[in-house]
Design a protein around this motif. Structure first.
Motif, PDB file in Angstrom:
ATOM      1  N   TYR A 170      -6.791   4.560  -6.077  1.00 33.78           N
ATOM      2  CA  TYR A 170      -6.217   3.381  -5.394  1.00 33.78           C
ATOM      3  C   TYR A 170      -6.915   3.158  -4.048  1.00 33.78           C
ATOM      4  O   TYR A 170      -7.010   4.087  -3.238  1.00 33.78           O
ATOM      5  CB  TYR A 170      -4.714   3.573  -5.169  1.00 33.78           C
ATOM      6  CG  TYR A 170      -4.059   2.376  -4.514  1.00 33.78           C
ATOM      7  CD1 TYR A 170      -3.742   1.242  -5.255  1.00 33.78           C
ATOM      8  CD2 TYR A 170      -3.770   2.368  -3.148  1.00 33.78           C
ATOM      9  CE1 TYR A 170      -3.159   0.131  -4.660  1.00 33.78           C
ATOM     10  CE2 TYR A 170      -3.189   1.260  -2.542  1.00 33.78           C
ATOM     11  CZ  TYR A 170      -2.888   0.144  -3.306  1.00 33.78           C
ATOM     12  OH  TYR A 170      -2.316  -0.951  -2.721  1.00 33.78           O
ATOM     13  N   SER A 171      -7.380   1.952  -3.804  1.00 34.00           N
ATOM     14  CA  SER A 171      -7.961   1.597  -2.500  1.00 34.00           C
ATOM     15  C   SER A 171      -6.956   0.781  -1.711  1.00 34.00           C
ATOM     16  O   SER A 171      -6.403  -0.197  -2.228  1.00 34.00           O
ATOM     17  CB  SER A 171      -9.217   0.739  -2.681  1.00 34.00           C
ATOM     18  OG  SER A 171     -10.186   1.475  -3.369  1.00 34.00           O
ATOM     19  N   PHE A 172      -6.696   1.189  -0.473  1.00 31.30           N
ATOM     20  CA  PHE A 172      -5.745   0.456   0.366  1.00 31.30           C
ATOM     21  C   PHE A 172      -6.231  -0.972   0.592  1.00 31.30           C
ATOM     22  O   PHE A 172      -7.427  -1.213   0.789  1.00 31.30           O
ATOM     23  CB  PHE A 172      -5.547   1.172   1.705  1.00 31.30           C
ATOM     24  CG  PHE A 172      -4.789   2.467   1.586  1.00 31.30           C
ATOM     25  CD1 PHE A 172      -3.536   2.504   0.956  1.00 31.30           C
ATOM     26  CD2 PHE A 172      -5.302   3.652   2.109  1.00 31.30           C
ATOM     27  CE1 PHE A 172      -2.827   3.697   0.859  1.00 31.30           C
ATOM     28  CE2 PHE A 172      -4.592   4.851   2.013  1.00 31.30           C
ATOM     29  CZ  PHE A 172      -3.361   4.862   1.388  1.00 31.30           C
ATOM     30  N   ASP A 227       0.834  -1.208   0.000  1.00 33.52           N
ATOM     31  CA  ASP A 227       0.000   0.000   0.000  1.00 33.52           C
ATOM     32  C   ASP A 227       0.870   1.259   0.000  1.00 33.52           C
ATOM     33  O   ASP A 227       0.561   2.236  -0.681  1.00 33.52           O
ATOM     34  CB  ASP A 227      -0.918   0.016   1.243  1.00 33.52           C
ATOM     35  CG  ASP A 227      -2.181  -0.835   1.060  1.00 33.52           C
ATOM     36  OD1 ASP A 227      -2.477  -1.238  -0.092  1.00 33.52           O
ATOM     37  OD2 ASP A 227      -2.863  -1.101   2.070  1.00 33.52           O
ATOM     38  N   SER A 234      -3.825   1.933   6.512  1.00 40.25           N
ATOM     39  CA  SER A 234      -2.622   2.107   5.689  1.00 40.25           C
ATOM     40  C   SER A 234      -2.240   3.578   5.549  1.00 40.25           C
ATOM     41  O   SER A 234      -1.052   3.897   5.426  1.00 40.25           O
ATOM     42  CB  SER A 234      -2.826   1.504   4.298  1.00 40.25           C
ATOM     43  OG  SER A 234      -2.703   0.103   4.353  1.00 40.25           O
ATOM     44  N   ASP A 235      -3.253   4.451   5.546  1.00 40.92           N
ATOM     45  CA  ASP A 235      -2.939   5.890   5.489  1.00 40.92           C
ATOM     46  C   ASP A 235      -2.010   6.269   6.640  1.00 40.92           C
ATOM     47  O   ASP A 235      -1.046   7.023   6.460  1.00 40.92           O
ATOM     48  CB  ASP A 235      -4.228   6.729   5.541  1.00 40.92           C
ATOM     49  CG  ASP A 235      -4.947   6.609   6.879  1.00 40.92           C
ATOM     50  OD1 ASP A 235      -5.197   5.463   7.339  1.00 40.92           O
ATOM     51  OD2 ASP A 235      -5.241   7.656   7.492  1.00 40.92           O
ATOM     52  N   GLY A 247      -7.859   5.459   1.057  1.00 39.75           N
ATOM     53  CA  GLY A 247      -7.121   5.533  -0.206  1.00 39.75           C
ATOM     54  C   GLY A 247      -7.643   6.697  -1.023  1.00 39.75           C
ATOM     55  O   GLY A 247      -8.419   7.519  -0.530  1.00 39.75           O
ATOM     56  N   TYR A 268       0.654   3.710  -3.150  1.00 41.65           N
ATOM     57  CA  TYR A 268       0.054   5.035  -2.987  1.00 41.65           C
ATOM     58  C   TYR A 268       1.070   6.142  -3.270  1.00 41.65           C
ATOM     59  O   TYR A 268       0.726   7.174  -3.856  1.00 41.65           O
ATOM     60  CB  TYR A 268      -0.566   5.205  -1.597  1.00 41.65           C
ATOM     61  CG  TYR A 268      -1.534   6.365  -1.581  1.00 41.65           C
ATOM     62  CD1 TYR A 268      -2.801   6.244  -2.127  1.00 41.65           C
ATOM     63  CD2 TYR A 268      -1.139   7.608  -1.068  1.00 41.65           C
ATOM     64  CE1 TYR A 268      -3.676   7.318  -2.163  1.00 41.65           C
ATOM     65  CE2 TYR A 268      -2.013   8.688  -1.089  1.00 41.65           C
ATOM     66  CZ  TYR A 268      -3.284   8.531  -1.638  1.00 41.65           C
ATOM     67  OH  TYR A 268      -4.151   9.605  -1.674  1.00 41.65           O
TER      68      TYR A 268
END
Lengths: 138, 138, 138
Positions: C79-81, A62, C88-89, C75, A66
């Protein structure tokens, strides 16, 4: 006592985080230091070093994925990178996650958190890279 | 041995990376340390320190330019910065690229990679800035 | 002399910067070091450490708020985590602002700039967190 060591990392992808915790732990054990610090330094401009979770492998994917959305290879947000080698995105990612890292040594142990791994950060592979390690303590 | 030094950098633009590798190298040579570390610390909140390529000058321009697209002066992505001085973008950029940096000293040499320069990162110039340097070793 | 210390920080929000300068200063004073370094290390993967302005509280709010626009929780940018814990952010923000920080000690004083505060960076609170501190000097 201050000791310098180095080793190589071969990366297989353009953008990938690689767990080098075992390599670092082995170097730290070699010197049997009670209290001190382990400094890790990456002598490149398109690869760096960071700490992150080494339990679920989707975390580091991820992160890489990202970052490449935020800073695409050719540029974005109305700006095209000028650097002729076409890897300015990798140079910028490096400056964001960093080139040097200190991990503390306390009572003969590298003081990583339970979920922490030391990650070599490749942003312009595949390449044959170097990792510098300095261990200082008493 | 632990020695503290400082010097000034005058920046001419709002956002610019300035190569201070020579200044740092001169300080390191002065103390003739065999094994050790050179710590660089920037005592500001809108300027910092990073490592990047000092060969092609377009690399550091790409870095500054793309950072100001990602984090525009007044805000973006539906958010307007609230800080009254109007330089929150500079504060955030600093926290991303960092305020402190360690470069290793091994066999009397600052262990920079072949393409690495030590870059003073100005995000809210022009200003008269300070750089703290600490050299530790044996 | 190398001394290890640790303390706890209880965070009340998901994303917040918390000024821990006083806690660090108290530990540094305890050891009466003339020349040295204070290393701060965060043993987590969704919280880190940074330096920023501690005068106007809107600065650190702007930093947290804008980071969550750049890197939204689930995300963004197409893009999706994937990480199952959904944070994840927070992992990425940590790698951007960093886990370790050196502040210099010179003439018995922690050499922070006039506007600098040492900020614990929470990206996935509220949680009960740890801060590792190592003080080395002579």
């Amino acid at each position: 006592m201050i000791k310098f060591e180095q080793f190589r990392v071969k990366t297989q992808e353009r953008e990938v985080l690689i767990d080098i915790t075992n390599e670092i732990n082995n170097l730290v054990r070699k010197y049997n230091i009670k209290e001190g610090v382990c400094r890790i330094y990456i002598p490149h401009t398109t690869a760096g070093i960071t700490i992150n979770e080494n339990a679920d492998p989707s975390v580091i994917k991820d992160i890489s994925n990202y970052l490449s959305k935020l800073i695409p290879k050719g540029g974005g947000l109305g700006y095209s990178f000028k650097h002729g080698e076409g890897n300015s995105d990798a140079h910028l990612k490096c400056s964001l996650t960093g080139h040097s890292l200190d991990v503390l040594i306390h009572e003969n142990k590298l003081m990583l958190g339970m979920w922490q791994g030391i990650m070599f950060a490749e942003y312009d592979g595949p390449r044959n890279r170097r990792v510098f390690v300095q261990i200082q303590g008493e």
